[in-house]
Design a protein around this motif. Structure first.
Motif, mmCIF file in Angstrom:
data_model
loop_
_atom_site.group_PDB
_atom_site.id
_atom_site.type_symbol
_atom_site.label_atom_id
_atom_site.label_comp_id
_atom_site.label_asym_id
_atom_site.label_seq_id
_atom_site.Cartn_x
_atom_site.Cartn_y
_atom_site.Cartn_z
ATOM 1 N N LYS A 96 79.281 78.391 65.021
ATOM 2 C CA LYS A 96 79.494 79.480 65.982
ATOM 3 C C LYS A 96 78.878 79.085 67.319
ATOM 4 O O LYS A 96 77.728 78.643 67.384
ATOM 5 C CB LYS A 96 78.866 80.778 65.468
ATOM 6 N N GLN A 97 79.673 79.253 68.361
ATOM 7 C CA GLN A 97 79.247 78.892 69.713
ATOM 8 C C GLN A 97 77.949 79.613 70.084
ATOM 9 O O GLN A 97 77.837 80.833 69.939
ATOM 10 C CB GLN A 97 80.348 79.257 70.709
ATOM 11 N N GLY A 98 76.978 78.857 70.539
ATOM 12 C CA GLY A 98 75.715 79.427 70.973
ATOM 13 C C GLY A 98 74.774 79.799 69.841
ATOM 14 O O GLY A 98 73.678 80.296 70.082
ATOM 15 N N TYR B 269 68.952 77.584 68.726
ATOM 16 C CA TYR B 269 70.122 76.824 69.174
ATOM 17 C C TYR B 269 69.696 75.695 70.113
ATOM 18 O O TYR B 269 70.183 74.568 70.009
ATOM 19 C CB TYR B 269 71.112 77.778 69.857
ATOM 20 N N GLU B 270 68.779 75.980 71.009
ATOM 21 C CA GLU B 270 68.319 74.976 71.959
ATOM 22 C C GLU B 270 67.665 73.800 71.249
ATOM 23 O O GLU B 270 67.858 72.641 71.622
ATOM 24 C CB GLU B 270 67.336 75.598 72.971
ATOM 25 N N ILE C 25 67.902 68.210 68.964
ATOM 26 C CA ILE C 25 67.963 67.334 67.783
ATOM 27 C C ILE C 25 69.247 66.529 67.811
ATOM 28 O O ILE C 25 69.251 65.320 67.530
ATOM 29 C CB ILE C 25 67.830 68.158 66.483
ATOM 30 N N ASP C 26 70.358 67.170 68.146
ATOM 31 C CA ASP C 26 71.660 66.479 68.229
ATOM 32 C C ASP C 26 71.634 65.327 69.222
ATOM 33 O O ASP C 26 72.328 64.333 69.042
ATOM 34 C CB ASP C 26 72.773 67.453 68.652
ATOM 35 N N MET D 287 57.415 74.800 66.112
ATOM 36 C CA MET D 287 58.812 75.189 66.125
ATOM 37 C C MET D 287 58.983 76.402 65.217
ATOM 38 O O MET D 287 58.558 76.408 64.075
ATOM 39 C CB MET D 287 59.670 74.016 65.637
ATOM 40 N N THR D 288 59.621 77.416 65.729
ATOM 41 C CA THR D 288 59.877 78.632 64.967
ATOM 42 C C THR D 288 61.213 78.504 64.243
ATOM 43 O O THR D 288 62.217 78.109 64.836
ATOM 44 C CB THR D 288 59.926 79.858 65.910
#
Length: 146
Positions: free
Chosen positions: A92-94, A137-138, A143-144, A1-2
Protein backbone atom coordinates in the motif's frame (compact mmCIF):
# COMPACT_ATOMS: atom_id res chain seq x y z
CA UNK A 1 13.49 2.16 16.11
CA UNK A 2 9.80 1.92 16.94
CA UNK A 3 7.90 -1.07 15.58
CA UNK A 4 4.19 -1.57 15.33
CA UNK A 5 2.44 -4.94 15.13
CA UNK A 6 0.10 -5.18 12.15
CA UNK A 7 -1.69 -7.81 10.12
CA UNK A 8 -0.31 -8.42 6.65
CA UNK A 9 -3.55 -7.18 5.05
CA UNK A 10 -2.87 -3.72 6.50
CA UNK A 11 0.36 -3.51 4.49
CA UNK A 12 -0.74 -4.73 1.05
CA UNK A 13 -3.50 -4.88 -1.52
CA UNK A 14 -4.37 -8.33 -2.89
CA UNK A 15 -4.71 -9.03 -6.62
CA UNK A 16 -5.50 -12.76 -6.52
CA UNK A 17 -8.82 -12.07 -8.25
CA UNK A 18 -6.95 -11.10 -11.43
CA UNK A 19 -4.93 -14.30 -11.84
CA UNK A 20 -6.01 -16.88 -14.41
CA UNK A 21 -4.55 -20.39 -14.60
CA UNK A 22 -3.80 -21.85 -18.01
CA UNK A 23 -3.45 -25.60 -18.54
CA UNK A 24 -0.31 -26.99 -20.15
CA UNK A 25 -2.26 -27.47 -23.38
CA UNK A 26 -3.52 -23.88 -23.33
CA UNK A 27 0.01 -22.59 -22.70
CA UNK A 28 1.34 -24.72 -25.54
CA UNK A 29 -1.12 -23.04 -27.90
CA UNK A 30 -0.30 -19.57 -26.51
CA UNK A 31 3.49 -19.56 -26.54
CA UNK A 32 4.94 -16.06 -26.43
CA UNK A 33 7.39 -13.77 -24.68
CA UNK A 34 5.52 -12.96 -21.44
CA UNK A 35 6.58 -14.74 -18.24
CA UNK A 36 4.01 -17.17 -16.80
CA UNK A 37 4.54 -17.65 -13.05
CA UNK A 38 3.58 -20.59 -10.88
CA UNK A 39 4.04 -20.88 -7.11
CA UNK A 40 7.81 -20.37 -7.08
CA UNK A 41 9.03 -19.08 -10.39
CA UNK A 42 8.54 -18.73 -14.14
CA UNK A 43 7.16 -22.00 -15.51
CA UNK A 44 6.45 -20.96 -19.09
CA UNK A 45 6.11 -18.06 -21.52
CA UNK A 46 2.78 -17.02 -23.06
CA UNK A 47 1.42 -14.54 -25.60
CA UNK A 48 -0.27 -12.20 -23.13
CA UNK A 49 -0.05 -10.68 -19.67
CA UNK A 50 -2.38 -9.95 -16.77
CA UNK A 51 -0.10 -7.71 -14.73
CA UNK A 52 1.96 -4.67 -15.66
CA UNK A 53 4.00 -3.09 -12.89
CA UNK A 54 5.77 -4.18 -9.73
CA UNK A 55 4.18 -6.77 -7.44
CA UNK A 56 5.19 -9.34 -4.84
CA UNK A 57 4.33 -12.96 -5.58
CA UNK A 58 3.91 -15.24 -2.55
CA UNK A 59 3.74 -19.01 -3.00
CA UNK A 60 0.26 -20.32 -2.20
CA UNK A 61 1.07 -24.01 -2.22
CA UNK A 62 3.87 -26.53 -2.55
CA UNK A 63 6.46 -28.33 -0.45
CA UNK A 64 8.73 -25.28 -0.41
CA UNK A 65 6.31 -23.60 2.01
CA UNK A 66 7.56 -26.16 4.54
CA UNK A 67 11.14 -26.84 3.43
CA UNK A 68 11.98 -23.21 2.59
CA UNK A 69 14.75 -24.41 0.26
CA UNK A 70 13.98 -21.37 -1.90
CA UNK A 71 12.41 -18.01 -1.08
CA UNK A 72 8.61 -18.19 -1.00
CA UNK A 73 8.18 -14.56 -2.06
CA UNK A 74 9.67 -12.56 -4.90
CA UNK A 75 9.37 -9.06 -6.29
CA UNK A 76 8.36 -9.19 -9.95
CA UNK A 77 8.11 -6.27 -12.34
CA UNK A 78 7.15 -5.69 -15.92
CA UNK A 79 4.43 -7.49 -17.84
CA UNK A 80 3.62 -11.04 -16.77
CA UNK A 81 0.92 -13.66 -16.15
CA UNK A 82 0.33 -15.51 -12.86
CA UNK A 83 -1.55 -18.77 -12.32
CA UNK A 84 -3.55 -19.65 -9.20
CA UNK A 85 -0.57 -21.05 -7.26
CA UNK A 86 0.83 -17.69 -6.17
CA UNK A 87 -0.74 -14.81 -4.27
CA UNK A 88 -0.24 -11.42 -5.91
CA UNK A 89 0.15 -8.44 -3.59
CA UNK A 90 1.35 -4.87 -3.85
CA UNK A 91 2.48 -2.71 -0.94
CA UNK A 92 0.00 0.00 0.00
CA UNK A 93 1.34 3.38 -1.06
CA UNK A 94 2.78 5.29 1.87
CA UNK A 95 2.38 2.29 4.20
CA UNK A 96 4.96 -0.22 3.04
CA UNK A 97 7.27 -1.10 0.14
CA UNK A 98 7.34 -4.17 -2.09
CA UNK A 99 10.95 -4.88 -1.13
CA UNK A 100 10.08 -4.75 2.56
CA UNK A 101 7.06 -7.04 2.01
CA UNK A 102 9.33 -9.49 0.22
CA UNK A 103 11.77 -9.35 3.15
CA UNK A 104 8.98 -9.89 5.73
CA UNK A 105 7.64 -12.99 4.02
CA UNK A 106 11.03 -14.56 3.34
CA UNK A 107 12.55 -13.87 6.77
CA UNK A 108 9.71 -14.97 9.07
CA UNK A 109 8.50 -18.39 10.12
CA UNK A 110 5.02 -18.82 8.63
CA UNK A 111 4.61 -22.51 9.47
CA UNK A 112 1.73 -21.81 11.87
CA UNK A 113 -0.29 -20.47 8.92
CA UNK A 114 0.48 -23.25 6.42
CA UNK A 115 -2.11 -26.03 6.28
CA UNK A 116 -2.18 -29.44 4.62
CA UNK A 117 0.26 -32.30 5.07
CA UNK A 118 0.28 -33.87 1.60
CA UNK A 119 0.00 -30.52 -0.20
CA UNK A 120 1.09 -27.58 1.99
CA UNK A 121 -1.01 -24.45 1.40
CA UNK A 122 -0.87 -20.84 2.55
CA UNK A 123 -4.42 -19.63 1.98
CA UNK A 124 -5.21 -15.97 1.37
CA UNK A 125 -7.32 -16.04 4.53
CA UNK A 126 -4.29 -17.10 6.59
CA UNK A 127 -1.84 -14.84 4.76
CA UNK A 128 -4.04 -11.81 5.48
CA UNK A 129 -3.92 -12.28 9.26
CA UNK A 130 -0.23 -13.00 9.79
CA UNK A 131 1.07 -10.40 12.24
CA UNK A 132 4.40 -8.71 11.70
CA UNK A 133 6.38 -6.10 13.60
CA UNK A 134 7.12 -3.33 11.11
CA UNK A 135 8.99 -0.04 11.28
CA UNK A 136 7.69 3.24 9.88
CA UNK A 137 7.32 3.71 6.14
CA UNK A 138 10.30 6.07 6.16
CA UNK A 139 12.47 3.44 7.85
CA UNK A 140 11.35 0.86 5.29
CA UNK A 141 12.40 3.22 2.49
CA UNK A 142 15.79 3.72 4.15
CA UNK A 143 16.24 -0.07 4.46
CA UNK A 144 15.32 -0.49 0.78
CA UNK A 145 18.04 1.98 -0.19
CA UNK A 146 20.84 0.20 1.72
Amino acid sequence: MTLRRVEFQELVDFYDHVRIPLSGLEREKRQGSYRYYGAQSVIDYVDGYLFDGEYVLVAEDGANLVTRNEPIAQVVSGQFWVNNHAHIVKAKQGVSTNNFINFLINSNNLSGYVTGAAQPKLSQKNLRIIKFDVPSYETQLAIDNL
